[in-house]
Design an enzyme around this catalytic site. Structure first.
Site: not given
Ligand code: GLU
Ligand code: ZN
Length: 493
Positions: A254-255
């Site tokens: 994820s980010k």
């Protein structure tokens, strides 16, 4: 068997690593089997749909150089490939399931559904999903309520007390008790749009998809889909659920881990080849001890048997390494063309955005051999060769002074360097320049390193820089001597 597979994204976000991995594996699988690869837009979630995400999808695949054989933009014999343009099919097939008694009308309001959810939560019942409230409404009654204008959805009537089995290429035989499957999910929403499950199954069947390769997060939907195939009397496709892509900490990528959208990688100066090569190895291995594969090599080598069961770990450092490798494979002209936009916006040729003159362009291309080995990213290029375009700031005096020597010695060395710089700038290659300066160092009884250091600082502005000989050659004798004189003047003060 005709091999046909598909990438079926919902355009509700930017294209990211996980999606591209799914698309790439489908693409490679189809290619390796002489099959067809399709793009299908699953855009039935209208609340999260945004046209810009569709554009992002096209831009991304264009940049990556991956093409589908059939799809919304290039058509095909199973058009349309956009689900929002296929709603009549879904209505028709939901109707078919109703007629077969494999689906039913549900008149529950969203308030009722929400109330049940809250009651269960308060009671910590652990139950979730629909309570099958409308499952046994007699068809005549349902028909009456429908005609009377009540809002309805259509739900799948999951046969209870049975077990659903299917085979996953990677995970083997999977059994799921029907009673544990998502209870009677909605197939057709009250606005007439299908849910993912209905549209996905109907389209995979109508488009003659032979293999479904998708991320493992969809595994829990598969029993449901298999039940639907059976209810329709259709043969399900073969399934292969791909291992998840994780960050180094073992959590879903994820980010938090870094860039995930392809746009971001692109802006950061990654090459599409590097990204594709690395992504192709996320959860697959092709050949012991080999990392670099061209797309066409991957097209030949890919096979479902080369997939790993274990989750794939996304390693940003490794991707960086790939990028460096692919940068090294570029010719001077190719690399210059790739780096030029970064140089232009960094203001290398004047103010930010200024286009290079023909001469600046030549210098830029000639500089590529100096930095090719030192680049991990395209955007690093301008900073590394800025000194070839404008005079670098004068370094501090200490920078010019080799170890164990003093300022006077540095001046003497730089004066000697000044005599050599002119001839070296005119020598056609590094080897000749190197032999020459070595000879001169010996003749003057100085260490080669001590001779080169002040010269390098004068020419490039720093002790650590791209190669000196190439720099002299690109700057030419005149500009080189100007820089040396400026440095001498400064040191002699
Ligand atoms: N539309 C789904 C997605 O967004 C497709 C999943 C599948 O491949 O069945 O990934
Ligand atoms: Zn209901």
């Amino acid at each position: 068997m005709n091999i046909r597979d598909r990438y079926a994204p919902s355009p509700t976000g930017l294209q990211h690593i996980g999606g591209i991995r799914t698309a790439l594996f489908n693409y490679l699988f189809a290619r390796s089997q002489g099959g067809k690869f399709l793009l299908r837009l699953e855009d039935t979630d209208r609340s999260r749909f945004d046209e810009s995400f569709v554009q992002n999808l096209y831009d991304t695949f264009n940049w990556l150089g991956i093409r589908w054989d059939e799809g919304p933009d290039n058509g095909g014999s199973f058009a349309p490939y956009i689900q929002s343009e296929r709603t009549e099919f879904y209505k028709q097939y939901a109707g078919e399931l109703l007629n077969k008694g494999a689906a039913y009308y549900c008149f529950c309001t969203s308030e009722r559904i929400e109330k049940i959810r809250q009651e269960r939560e308060a009671a910590h019942s652990g139950e979730s999903g629909y309570d099958r409230h409308c499952r046994d409404i007699p068809p005549e009654e349902a028909a009456r309520r429908k005609v009377a204008g009540e809002n309805y959805t259509i739900r799948l009537k999951i046969p209870l007390g049975e077990t659903t089995c299917f085979h996953d290429h990677l995970l083997g035989d999977i059994e799921w008790k029907n009673d544990d499957v998502n209870p009677d999910p909605v197939l057709l929403k009250s606005d007439g749009f299908p849910t993912y499950h209905l549209a996905n199954v109907v389209d995979d069947h109508l488009m003659e998809i032979s293999h479904v390769l998708r991320a493992q997060e969809w595994l829990s939907s598969t029993p449901l889909h298999v039940i639907m195939y059976k209810s329709f009397g259709w043969t399900p496709p073969e399934f292969c659920h791909l291992p998840m892509v994780m960050g180094q900490d073992g959590k879903k990528l994820s980010k938090r881990h870094g860039a995930t959208s392809i746009d971001e990688f692109r802006r950061q100066g990654y090459l599409p080849e590097a990204l594709l090569n690395y992504i192709a190895l996320l959860g697959a291995s092709y050949e012991e001890g080999r990392d670099i594969f061209t797309l066409s090599e991957l097209e030949q080598r890919f096979s479902l048997d080369k997939l790993n069961k274990a989750p794939a770990i996304f390693d940003y450092k490794k991707l960086e390494w790939y990028n460096g490798q692919y940068i090294r494979m570029k010719s001077d002209a190719e690399l210059a063309a790739l780096c030029l936009p970064y140089a232009q916006s960094a203001g290398l040729f004047g103010g930010a955005g200024t286009e290079p003159t023909a001469q600046q362009r030549d210098i830029f291309t000639a500089a590529m051999p100096l930095i090719r080995e030192r680049l991990s990213f395209l955007h690093e290029a301008p900073e590394k060769i800025a000194y070839l375009f404008s005079e670098p700031a004068l370094a501090a005096a200490e920078e010019f002074i080799p170890k164990k020597l003093d300022r006077a010695a540095a001046i003497t060395l730089l004066r000697l360097g000044r005599e050599l710089a002119g001839p070296m700038a005119k020598m056609p290659d590094d080897e000749q320049a190197e032999n020459f300066i070595k000879e001169q160092a010996e003749k003057n009884a100085v260490k080669l390193g001590d001779l080169m250091m002040p010269l390098r600082v004068a020419i490039t502005g720093a002790r650590v820089s791209p190669p000196l000989f190439g720099s002299l050659r690109i700057l030419g004798a005149e500009r080189s001597l100007q820089r040396i004189d400026r440095a001498l003047q400064f040191l002699e003060q």
